[in-house]
Motif scaffolding. Structure first.
Motif, PDB file in Angstrom:
ATOM      1  N   TYR A   1       4.343   2.732   3.530  1.00  0.00           N
ATOM      2  CA  TYR A   1       3.035   3.183   3.045  1.00  0.00           C
ATOM      3  C   TYR A   1       2.401   4.149   4.034  1.00  0.00           C
ATOM      4  O   TYR A   1       1.860   5.195   3.643  1.00  0.00           O
ATOM      5  CB  TYR A   1       2.147   1.967   2.828  1.00  0.00           C
ATOM      6  CG  TYR A   1       0.751   2.289   2.324  1.00  0.00           C
ATOM      7  CD1 TYR A   1       0.540   3.100   1.215  1.00  0.00           C
ATOM      8  CD2 TYR A   1      -0.365   1.756   2.957  1.00  0.00           C
ATOM      9  CE1 TYR A   1      -0.734   3.380   0.755  1.00  0.00           C
ATOM     10  CE2 TYR A   1      -1.651   2.028   2.507  1.00  0.00           C
ATOM     11  CZ  TYR A   1      -1.830   2.843   1.413  1.00  0.00           C
ATOM     12  OH  TYR A   1      -3.092   3.124   0.958  1.00  0.00           O
TER      13      TYR A   1
ATOM     14  N   ALA B   1       7.159  -7.271   4.665  1.00  0.00           N
ATOM     15  CA  ALA B   1       5.782  -6.780   4.625  1.00  0.00           C
ATOM     16  C   ALA B   1       5.582  -5.672   5.641  1.00  0.00           C
ATOM     17  O   ALA B   1       4.924  -4.658   5.367  1.00  0.00           O
ATOM     18  CB  ALA B   1       4.812  -7.928   4.888  1.00  0.00           C
TER      19      ALA B   1
ATOM     20  N   GLU C   1      -3.867  -4.603   4.387  1.00  0.00           N
ATOM     21  CA  GLU C   1      -3.665  -5.909   3.785  1.00  0.00           C
ATOM     22  C   GLU C   1      -3.431  -5.789   2.277  1.00  0.00           C
ATOM     23  O   GLU C   1      -2.763  -6.635   1.673  1.00  0.00           O
ATOM     24  CB  GLU C   1      -4.860  -6.816   4.069  1.00  0.00           C
ATOM     25  CG  GLU C   1      -4.852  -7.350   5.507  1.00  0.00           C
ATOM     26  CD  GLU C   1      -6.028  -8.253   5.796  1.00  0.00           C
ATOM     27  OE1 GLU C   1      -6.980  -8.284   4.987  1.00  0.00           O
ATOM     28  OE2 GLU C   1      -6.000  -8.923   6.843  1.00  0.00           O
ATOM     29  N   GLY C   2      -3.960  -4.731   1.667  1.00  0.00           N
ATOM     30  CA  GLY C   2      -3.696  -4.516   0.250  1.00  0.00           C
ATOM     31  C   GLY C   2      -2.232  -4.239  -0.027  1.00  0.00           C
ATOM     32  O   GLY C   2      -1.740  -4.484  -1.132  1.00  0.00           O
ATOM     33  N   VAL C   3      -1.506  -3.726   0.979  1.00  0.00           N
ATOM     34  CA  VAL C   3      -0.072  -3.457   0.820  1.00  0.00           C
ATOM     35  C   VAL C   3       0.747  -4.657   1.278  1.00  0.00           C
ATOM     36  O   VAL C   3       1.663  -5.124   0.589  1.00  0.00           O
ATOM     37  CB  VAL C   3       0.326  -2.205   1.639  1.00  0.00           C
ATOM     38  CG1 VAL C   3       1.830  -1.984   1.573  1.00  0.00           C
ATOM     39  CG2 VAL C   3      -0.419  -0.987   1.130  1.00  0.00           C
TER      40      VAL C   3
ATOM     41  N   GLN D   1       7.165  -2.533   4.305  1.00  0.00           N
ATOM     42  CA  GLN D   1       6.343  -1.922   3.265  1.00  0.00           C
ATOM     43  C   GLN D   1       5.142  -1.204   3.867  1.00  0.00           C
ATOM     44  O   GLN D   1       4.776  -0.108   3.417  1.00  0.00           O
ATOM     45  CB  GLN D   1       5.867  -3.010   2.287  1.00  0.00           C
ATOM     46  CG  GLN D   1       6.971  -3.551   1.399  1.00  0.00           C
ATOM     47  CD  GLN D   1       6.461  -4.584   0.410  1.00  0.00           C
ATOM     48  OE1 GLN D   1       5.344  -5.075   0.522  1.00  0.00           O
ATOM     49  NE2 GLN D   1       7.281  -4.913  -0.568  1.00  0.00           N
TER      50      GLN D   1
ATOM     51  N   PHE E   1       7.093  -9.700  -1.409  1.00  0.00           N
ATOM     52  CA  PHE E   1       7.682 -10.884  -2.039  1.00  0.00           C
ATOM     53  C   PHE E   1       9.191 -10.856  -1.812  1.00  0.00           C
ATOM     54  O   PHE E   1       9.845  -9.830  -2.046  1.00  0.00           O
ATOM     55  CB  PHE E   1       7.380 -10.923  -3.533  1.00  0.00           C
ATOM     56  CG  PHE E   1       8.104 -12.027  -4.256  1.00  0.00           C
ATOM     57  CD1 PHE E   1       7.703 -13.351  -4.103  1.00  0.00           C
ATOM     58  CD2 PHE E   1       9.189 -11.740  -5.070  1.00  0.00           C
ATOM     59  CE1 PHE E   1       8.381 -14.374  -4.754  1.00  0.00           C
ATOM     60  CE2 PHE E   1       9.866 -12.759  -5.733  1.00  0.00           C
ATOM     61  CZ  PHE E   1       9.457 -14.085  -5.577  1.00  0.00           C
TER      62      PHE E   1
ATOM     63  N   GLY F   1      -0.022  -7.738   1.457  1.00  0.00           N
ATOM     64  CA  GLY F   1      -0.179  -8.920   0.620  1.00  0.00           C
ATOM     65  C   GLY F   1       0.686  -8.915  -0.622  1.00  0.00           C
ATOM     66  O   GLY F   1       0.801  -9.940  -1.306  1.00  0.00           O
ATOM     67  N   THR F   2       1.303  -7.775  -0.967  1.00  0.00           N
ATOM     68  CA  THR F   2       2.143  -7.714  -2.173  1.00  0.00           C
ATOM     69  C   THR F   2       3.604  -8.012  -1.879  1.00  0.00           C
ATOM     70  O   THR F   2       4.422  -8.027  -2.810  1.00  0.00           O
ATOM     71  CB  THR F   2       2.047  -6.315  -2.805  1.00  0.00           C
ATOM     72  OG1 THR F   2       2.598  -5.335  -1.884  1.00  0.00           O
ATOM     73  CG2 THR F   2       0.604  -5.956  -3.118  1.00  0.00           C
TER      74      THR F   2
END
Length: 635
Positions: free
Chosen positions: A615, A608, A168-170, A611, A175, A172-173
């Motif tokens: 990651y 998302a 979620e840390g990834v 990403q 955009f 959530g960024t």
């Protein structure tokens, strides 16, 4: 509204798996490691972590059981292919990679976070007793049926929560500006107006001269592998599962009555009350004067409520300060012990139907309670509950008895390897037989004969050559099987006399495809020279999401044409379907979306996912993942 994931599964398959953290359901959790699961050949390493064949097999079997539980009608042959097994191994690797990364990032889940996650699990919520506490015996039984322990299950849930924090840390960024989302969607949903002329095989088969016997022989000799009969065997087998164990259990009346008495709460209903109330609010933190004024008002209303002929519901509607019940005349419906605050409950349960309480003080203020109806608690009779008790007791005892019978099953299958009769007689199992069994599951096969692992054991060298019992195969879900080959017919090439019709049809199809392609290419050349002579179908508008029943190759060719060169004539080789000439007339603006905001959100979700996948690829490279080459796996 467009559904990116559904319509573009192949594009999104690799990315979305990282966003879908395994739910906290009991069927699919692989949170324990048994001695058998830890053994076997090394199949992969993630840094210093080792994944062995036993762990892989156990994880894949649990995945099969999870999918079967969710989709009972699914074709079981799809669940144990090399590709499906590789997907399970990839998931195991992913778990190790993400957990190691979470550890390096010092991510952790507190006991309170874990408790909330477990409370939100609907399966676990259904195990709560009337007093709100968890029925630990049922909890342990439910986990045991999945081969789990409470500690192992809770450790897995904690690990999944930790992994979710990491991803979620990834995610959530992510955009995506609306303008970029619109460009993406425009490209995805671009439409083209096309006209098509198909040159199908059926139109040219009649023009193909019948092959001569010499041609049939030559073609047959060049394609022998296409005309083989698979090896087949006549087999017998036995299956040990929980149903077998349960049928053999003998439960006495004393056993059933003891279980009935020990679980009395499960077979009883709570006493309930239905009441109405008038509430004058006065929080405990309010000044003393304010609380005293509220009490005085409640006393006045109580006096009015006790007047002969007083309408309690009307008083409540006009005066109660409880927003949830005032409009209903103060009616609270039925409630049981523990549903209300203690002072209110004590007063309500002390009243007789129709009676009105004194003013009752609680943390919310001052209540006047009128009891409307009483439902006494009741206990189901033993005879009424007996079928349920017997079913539960059989399930509980079968789990323990199965382990004992499984050991006997394994020993007898191995020690008396020339026959299945000893194990069948000892454990009262049926010996089942099947003819024409192949190495691969047949279409429509069910049960043990649809299990590739069991079929592989039947066709192992020792089982075929010496007609000995197979090893015991764990089918998952507390099911064991063993088999024996009675007779075996090796794979063989069918003689031309048996397959001549197939050979002839195959030759005619191939030759018709050549004629169709030749004619299509000729027409394409002629129509390019004189477009006015082109005989094409009616114009239709196609897109990646709407093919208008045109072949995928035709749609892809139309959408790949350079918009600056339209209109243009194209030739499309469709292989076994023939040939097509396509006129791409013009580009058509896509339809206005019904919900543009929702579409843009789905583009954001897709980004998302991408990403998260990128990651994960970085983490995987850092973790030094290595797959060991194994027979039967894609790697």
């Amino acid at each position: 509204m467009f559904d990116f994931v559904r319509r573009h599964t192949k594009i999104m398959m690799g990315a979305l798996f990282l966003l879908v953290i395994p739910a906290f359901v009991l069927v699919g959790v692989n949170s324990y490691t048994s001695a058998s699961a830890a053994g076997g050949a090394l199949v992969a390493t993630v840094g210093t972590n080792e994944i062995r064949q036993g762990e892989w097999d156990a994880a894949h079997q649990r995945e099969i059981e999870r999918i079967r539980a969710a989709n009972p009608s699914i074709d079981t042959r799809l669940l144990d292919t090399p590709q499906a097994r590789q997907a399970t191994l990839d998931r195991l690797v992913r778990e190790y990679v993400l957990r190691d990364a979470a550890t390096r990032e010092h991510l952790a889940v507190s006991d309170s976070q874990l408790a909330r996650a477990l409370q939100d699990d609907p399966t676990i919520a259904g195990l709560r007793k009337p007093d709100g506490t968890l029925d630990m015996q049922s909890y342990r039984q439910l986990l045991a049926a999945q081969g789990l322990t409470p500690a192992g299950f809770e450790a897995r849930v904690r690990a999944d929560l930790t992994t979710r924090q990491l991803l979620e840390g990834v995610v959530g960024t992510a955009f995506v500006p609306p303008s970029v989302a619109d460009l993406t969607l425009d490209a995805l949903f671009e439409q083209r107006e096309v006209q098509v002329a198909n040159f199908s095989l059926s139109e040219f088969k009649a023009a193909v001269p019948p092959p001569t016997e010499a041609e049939l022989q030559t073609y047959y000799d060049a394609h022998l592998t296409a005309f083989q009969a698979p090896e087949q065997a006549k087999v017998e087998y036995v299956v040990l599962d929980l149903d077998n164990v349960q049928k053999q259990l003998v439960l006495s009346d004393a056993d059933l009555k003891a279980s009935y008495e020990q679980n009395a709460a499960r077979y009883s209903t709570r006493p309930q009350r239905r009441a109405s109330h008038i509430l004058i609010t006065a929080p405990k933190t309010a000044p003393a004067g304010e609380r005293e004024a509220a009490r005085a008002k409640a006393q006045q209303l109580l006096a009015q409520a006790r007047q002969p002929g007083a309408d309690f519901a009307a008083l409540a509607k006009a005066n109660s300060q409880d927003p949830g019940s005032a409009a209903e005349g103060g009616d609270l419906g039925f409630f049981g012990p523990g549903d209300m605050v203690k002072p209110f409950e004590d007063a309500a349960f002390a009243l007789a139907p129709g009676a009105i309480s004194d003013v009752v003080e609680s943390d919310f203020g001052y209540h006047i309670i009128k009891l409307a109806e009483v439902k006494p608690g009741a206990m189901r009779s033993f005879d009424d509950a007996r079928p349920e008790i017997e079913k539960q007791l059989r399930t509980q005892r079968a789990a323990g008895r199965f382990a004992e019978m499984a050991e006997i099953f394994s020993n007898l299958v191995y020690e008396q390897s020339d026959s299945l009769k000893p194990v069948a007689d000892r454990l009262k199992l049926d010996i089942q037989t099947a003819d024409n069994v192949s190495r691969e599951p047949e279409a429509g096969a069910t049960g043990v004969l649809a299990n590739p692992k069991f079929l592989a054991a039947l066709f192992a060298d020792d089982a075929l050559r010496n007609k000995r019992n197979t090893e015991v195969v764990d089918l998952g879900g507390s099911r064991l099987a063993a088999g024996r080959v009675v007779s075996h017919v090796p794979a063989r090439t069918l003689p031309l006399s048996e397959v001549s019709d197939r050979v002839r049809a195959q030759m005619i199809d191939e030759r018709a495809a050549v004629l169709a392609t030749d004619r299509g290419v000729q027409q394409l050349t002629a129509w390019k020279a004189d477009p006015a002579q082109a005989q094409l179908g009616a114009p239709v508008v196609v897109s990646r999401t709407e093919s208008r029943q045109l072949a995928p190759a035709v749609v892809e060719a139309a959408l790949s044409a350079d918009p600056a060169q339209l209109p243009v004539l194209l030739g499309v080789d469709q292989g076994a379907q023939g040939y097509a000439v396509v006129r791409v007339v013009k580009r058509v603006a896509r339809d206005a979306p019904a919900n543009a905001a929702a579409e843009q959100r789905q583009v954001l979700q897709s980004l998302a996912a991408a990403q998260a996948l990128a990651y994960y690829d970085v983490l995987k490279a850092q973790a030094d993942v290595r797959f060991k080459p194994l027979a039967g796996t894609p790697r």
